[in-house]
Design a protein around this motif. Structure first.
Motif, PDB file in Angstrom:
ATOM      1  N   VAL A   1       0.091  11.941  -8.387  1.00 46.14           N
ATOM      2  CA  VAL A   1       0.359  10.942  -7.352  1.00 46.14           C
ATOM      3  C   VAL A   1      -0.748   9.901  -7.431  1.00 46.14           C
ATOM      4  O   VAL A   1      -1.934  10.235  -7.371  1.00 46.14           O
ATOM      5  N   LEU A   2      -0.361   8.643  -7.595  1.00 43.94           N
ATOM      6  CA  LEU A   2      -1.326   7.543  -7.566  1.00 43.94           C
ATOM      7  C   LEU A   2      -1.151   6.820  -6.238  1.00 43.94           C
ATOM      8  O   LEU A   2      -0.085   6.273  -5.959  1.00 43.94           O
ATOM      9  N   VAL A   3      -2.194   6.841  -5.419  1.00 44.96           N
ATOM     10  CA  VAL A   3      -2.179   6.152  -4.124  1.00 44.96           C
ATOM     11  C   VAL A   3      -3.041   4.906  -4.254  1.00 44.96           C
ATOM     12  O   VAL A   3      -4.183   4.980  -4.740  1.00 44.96           O
ATOM     13  N   GLY A   4      -2.521   3.774  -3.843  1.00 43.64           N
ATOM     14  CA  GLY A   4      -3.311   2.560  -3.972  1.00 43.64           C
ATOM     15  C   GLY A   4      -2.614   1.325  -3.449  1.00 43.64           C
ATOM     16  O   GLY A   4      -1.683   1.396  -2.635  1.00 43.64           O
ATOM     17  N   VAL A   5      -3.067   0.188  -3.951  1.00 46.31           N
ATOM     18  CA  VAL A   5      -2.543  -1.122  -3.571  1.00 46.31           C
ATOM     19  C   VAL A   5      -1.899  -1.744  -4.803  1.00 46.31           C
ATOM     20  O   VAL A   5      -2.474  -1.704  -5.895  1.00 46.31           O
ATOM     21  N   PHE A   6      -0.721  -2.336  -4.625  1.00 45.08           N
ATOM     22  CA  PHE A   6       0.051  -2.851  -5.752  1.00 45.08           C
ATOM     23  C   PHE A   6       0.473  -4.301  -5.481  1.00 45.08           C
ATOM     24  O   PHE A   6       0.863  -4.638  -4.356  1.00 45.08           O
ATOM     25  N   THR A   7       0.418  -5.111  -6.528  1.00 46.81           N
ATOM     26  CA  THR A   7       0.989  -6.453  -6.456  1.00 46.81           C
ATOM     27  C   THR A   7       1.486  -6.822  -7.847  1.00 46.81           C
ATOM     28  O   THR A   7       1.145  -6.156  -8.840  1.00 46.81           O
ATOM     29  N   ARG A   8       2.315  -7.846  -7.935  1.00 44.29           N
ATOM     30  CA  ARG A   8       2.822  -8.263  -9.243  1.00 44.29           C
ATOM     31  C   ARG A   8       1.681  -8.812 -10.091  1.00 44.29           C
ATOM     32  O   ARG A   8       0.885  -9.631  -9.615  1.00 44.29           O
ATOM     33  N   ARG A   9       1.625  -8.375 -11.339  1.00 44.35           N
ATOM     34  CA  ARG A   9       0.578  -8.859 -12.228  1.00 44.35           C
ATOM     35  C   ARG A   9       0.735 -10.363 -12.454  1.00 44.35           C
ATOM     36  O   ARG A   9       1.831 -10.848 -12.742  1.00 44.35           O
TER      37      ARG A   9
ATOM     38  N   TRP B   1      -6.689   4.040  -5.179  1.00 44.02           N
ATOM     39  CA  TRP B   1      -7.469   4.732  -4.159  1.00 44.02           C
ATOM     40  C   TRP B   1      -7.770   6.155  -4.601  1.00 44.02           C
ATOM     41  O   TRP B   1      -8.885   6.629  -4.484  1.00 44.02           O
ATOM     42  N   ARG B   2      -6.759   6.827  -5.116  1.00 49.41           N
ATOM     43  CA  ARG B   2      -6.969   8.187  -5.590  1.00 49.41           C
ATOM     44  C   ARG B   2      -5.788   8.625  -6.439  1.00 49.41           C
ATOM     45  O   ARG B   2      -4.700   8.064  -6.348  1.00 49.41           O
ATOM     46  N   ARG B   3      -6.034   9.634  -7.278  1.00 53.23           N
ATOM     47  CA  ARG B   3      -4.970  10.329  -7.997  1.00 53.23           C
ATOM     48  C   ARG B   3      -5.079  11.807  -7.664  1.00 53.23           C
ATOM     49  O   ARG B   3      -6.182  12.352  -7.622  1.00 53.23           O
ATOM     50  N   SER B   4      -3.965  12.438  -7.440  1.00 51.13           N
ATOM     51  CA  SER B   4      -3.989  13.859  -7.102  1.00 51.13           C
ATOM     52  C   SER B   4      -2.637  14.464  -7.425  1.00 51.13           C
ATOM     53  O   SER B   4      -1.726  13.786  -7.910  1.00 51.13           O
ATOM     54  N   GLY B   5      -2.536  15.747  -7.128  1.00 46.74           N
ATOM     55  CA  GLY B   5      -1.279  16.441  -7.358  1.00 46.74           C
ATOM     56  C   GLY B   5      -0.542  16.717  -6.067  1.00 46.74           C
ATOM     57  O   GLY B   5      -0.699  15.999  -5.076  1.00 46.74           O
ATOM     58  N   LEU B   6       0.254  17.775  -6.069  1.00 42.72           N
ATOM     59  CA  LEU B   6       1.001  18.178  -4.893  1.00 42.72           C
ATOM     60  C   LEU B   6       0.337  19.377  -4.225  1.00 42.72           C
ATOM     61  O   LEU B   6      -0.492  20.061  -4.809  1.00 42.72           O
ATOM     62  N   SER B   7       0.733  19.599  -2.984  1.00 43.49           N
ATOM     63  CA  SER B   7       0.358  20.806  -2.248  1.00 43.49           C
ATOM     64  C   SER B   7       1.616  21.337  -1.590  1.00 43.49           C
ATOM     65  O   SER B   7       2.675  20.686  -1.589  1.00 43.49           O
ATOM     66  N   ILE B   8       1.496  22.544  -1.035  1.00 46.01           N
ATOM     67  CA  ILE B   8       2.558  23.033  -0.170  1.00 46.01           C
ATOM     68  C   ILE B   8       1.957  23.341   1.195  1.00 46.01           C
ATOM     69  O   ILE B   8       0.794  23.741   1.303  1.00 46.01           O
TER      70      ILE B   8
ATOM     71  N   GLY C   1      -2.704  14.370  -0.222  1.00 47.62           N
ATOM     72  CA  GLY C   1      -3.277  13.651   0.918  1.00 47.62           C
ATOM     73  C   GLY C   1      -2.683  14.097   2.235  1.00 47.62           C
ATOM     74  O   GLY C   1      -3.394  14.252   3.234  1.00 47.62           O
ATOM     75  N   ILE C   2      -1.364  14.311   2.269  1.00 45.60           N
ATOM     76  CA  ILE C   2      -0.717  14.773   3.499  1.00 45.60           C
ATOM     77  C   ILE C   2      -1.190  16.180   3.841  1.00 45.60           C
ATOM     78  O   ILE C   2      -1.459  16.499   5.010  1.00 45.60           O
ATOM     79  N   ALA C   3      -1.307  17.034   2.828  1.00 45.72           N
ATOM     80  CA  ALA C   3      -1.763  18.408   3.081  1.00 45.72           C
ATOM     81  C   ALA C   3      -3.182  18.420   3.639  1.00 45.72           C
ATOM     82  O   ALA C   3      -3.499  19.176   4.557  1.00 45.72           O
TER      83      ALA C   3
ATOM     84  N   CYS D   1       0.877  -1.171   0.000  1.00 48.78           N
ATOM     85  CA  CYS D   1       0.000   0.000   0.000  1.00 48.78           C
ATOM     86  C   CYS D   1       0.915   1.222   0.000  1.00 48.78           C
ATOM     87  O   CYS D   1       1.767   1.352   0.879  1.00 48.78           O
ATOM     88  N   GLY D   2       0.747   2.087  -0.977  1.00 46.70           N
ATOM     89  CA  GLY D   2       1.633   3.232  -1.040  1.00 46.70           C
ATOM     90  C   GLY D   2       1.314   4.162  -2.173  1.00 46.70           C
ATOM     91  O   GLY D   2       0.232   4.104  -2.766  1.00 46.70           O
ATOM     92  N   SER D   3       2.269   5.027  -2.487  1.00 44.36           N
ATOM     93  CA  SER D   3       2.097   6.058  -3.504  1.00 44.36           C
ATOM     94  C   SER D   3       3.208   5.969  -4.534  1.00 44.36           C
ATOM     95  O   SER D   3       4.357   5.660  -4.197  1.00 44.36           O
ATOM     96  N   ILE D   4       2.868   6.256  -5.777  1.00 48.42           N
ATOM     97  CA  ILE D   4       3.857   6.358  -6.843  1.00 48.42           C
ATOM     98  C   ILE D   4       3.551   7.608  -7.659  1.00 48.42           C
ATOM     99  O   ILE D   4       2.470   8.187  -7.544  1.00 48.42           O
ATOM    100  N   VAL D   5       4.493   8.012  -8.467  1.00 60.11           N
ATOM    101  CA  VAL D   5       4.297   9.145  -9.367  1.00 60.11           C
ATOM    102  C   VAL D   5       4.047   8.607 -10.774  1.00 60.11           C
ATOM    103  O   VAL D   5       4.799   7.763 -11.261  1.00 60.11           O
ATOM    104  N   VAL D   6       2.980   9.090 -11.396  1.00 60.42           N
ATOM    105  CA  VAL D   6       2.649   8.706 -12.768  1.00 60.42           C
ATOM    106  C   VAL D   6       2.773   9.944 -13.648  1.00 60.42           C
ATOM    107  O   VAL D   6       2.099  10.946 -13.422  1.00 60.42           O
TER     108      VAL D   6
END
Length: 360
Positions: free
Chosen positions: A322-330, A188-195, A291-293, A167-172
């Motif tokens: 930012v793509l936040v979700g669940v990942f496993t090997r295809r 889970w969600r896609r979003s951008g950055l904040s400050i 998400g952190i912001a 479970c984590g985040s990656i950059v697309v």
């Protein structure tokens, strides 16, 4: 008729077959620590036991190869590994790793073990799902291992089979989506950055326009309280030394983005950046995921309390999210039955995701 097989095959001399995996482990320990005494401490054994195994391997492989594995160099000095010794150390390491990997693969296939990971800010989601399958895991004796994962290591640890699910985040980044092909994903969600900033509104007011794009990735509609990515070079920034934030800045400004930015502080962990800003030691704007912001603004991230949030609009470079979700090997889930521990946990996480979207 003469029997054939490993015992009669000259490629497998008896001396080699008498060598145990425990002896190989001892050889590696001596190589890592330098002496039989240090290896004994590492292994929790008597020095005499380690020295006996080392002497046995020295005789065995000295006879087989024509050169001893290690040479003593006097009291208190590390032993010297010969060229043959160095070569056999690598063979020992690969032999033990291959057996360990093979056993882990068998246990994984049979559902006896499952290794999962999460980033710091997704651990709660993982633990909620684990709680729903824990009774089944306990009845079956599943050995569940949970590991902290840094964003930049997520794919590498899946590919190495060190972890089965993350479970984590990656950059697309637009145009690079094919890097996701080897993985099955629950988004889970896609979003951008904040400050998050301690700068007063007079110095960093932020825009206020239509709130038609909650993700903040549209070129035309943005949320209230925003700053354009093209404005970032003019701000004193607090940025992570690597990982997700660096990938965003690389996509927008290239690999030499630091030359284009004003870096007030470079950090390794988010909480350190929060402390810097809250202390007033640094005045600036810290780049974080959306998400952190949001968590900071809602009060669920106390260490970032008191910092003002502005969402970053990606008006430079390719579209990056930012793509936040669940990942496993295809292919892994399809190779197991529905009751396999991986599929049970995956389904629990997917249902949590469905409930979250329905509740919005």
């Amino acid at each position: 008729m003469a029997l054939t097989g490993p015992a009669q095959n000259p490629a497998y001399p008896a001396e080699l077959l008498d060598t145990t995996m425990d002896q190989l482990r001892t050889l590696l320990a001596v190589h890592e620590t330098g002496t039989a005494l240090a290896a004994a401490r590492q292994l929790g054994r008597e020095q005499s036991s380690v020295q006996k195994q080392l002497d046995t391997m020295n005789r065995t492989f000295g006879a087989l190869c024509g050169e001893a594995l290690v040479l003593k160099r006097g009291r208190g000095k590390d032993v010297l590994f010969t060229a043959t010794g160095e070569h056999l150390v690598e063979l020992a390491r690969s032999t033990l790793s291959a057996w360990s990997d093979g056993i882990n693969d068998a246990r994984r296939r049979l559902g006896r073990t499952l290794s999962v990971g999460s980033t710091r800010y997704t651990l709660g989601f993982l633990l909620d799902a684990v709680e729903r399958v824990s009774d089944v895991y306990e009845r079956r004796g599943v050995d569940l291992k949970v590991t902290h994962v840094r964003t930049g290591d997520l794919f590498a640890r899946l590919q190495s089979k060190e972890l089965d699910l993350v479970c984590g985040s990656i950059v697309v980044t637009e145009g690079q989506e094919d890097e996701l092909d080897p993985y099955e994903i629950v988004e889970w969600r896609r979003s951008g950055l904040s400050i998050l900033t301690n700068l007063p509104p007079q110095k960093l007011p932020g825009s206020a326009v239509d709130a038609a794009d909650p993700a903040g990735t549209s070129d035309t509609a943005v949320t209230a309280g925003t700053v354009n990515a093209s404005e970032l070079p003019g701000l004193p920034l607090v940025v992570s030394a690597g990982g997700l934030i660096a990938r965003f800045l690389t996509a927008w400004y290239g690999a030499d983005f630091r030359k284009a930015m004003t870096i007030a502080a470079e950090i390794e962990a988010a909480h350190y950046g929060f402390e810097l800003l809250r202390s007033g030691l640094v005045s600036g704007a810290m780049l974080v995921t959306r998400g952190i912001a949001e968590a900071a603004e809602s009060g669920s991230l106390p260490e970032a309390g008191g910092l003002r949030r502005l969402d970053v609009i990606g008006d430079v470079g390719p579209r990056t999210e930012v793509l936040v979700g669940v990942f496993t090997r295809r292919g892994d889930r399809a190779s197991y039955d529905a009751g396999h521990p991986l599929n049970l946990l995956w389904d629990a996480l997917a249902k949590d995701n469905e409930r979250w979207w329905l509740s919005r």
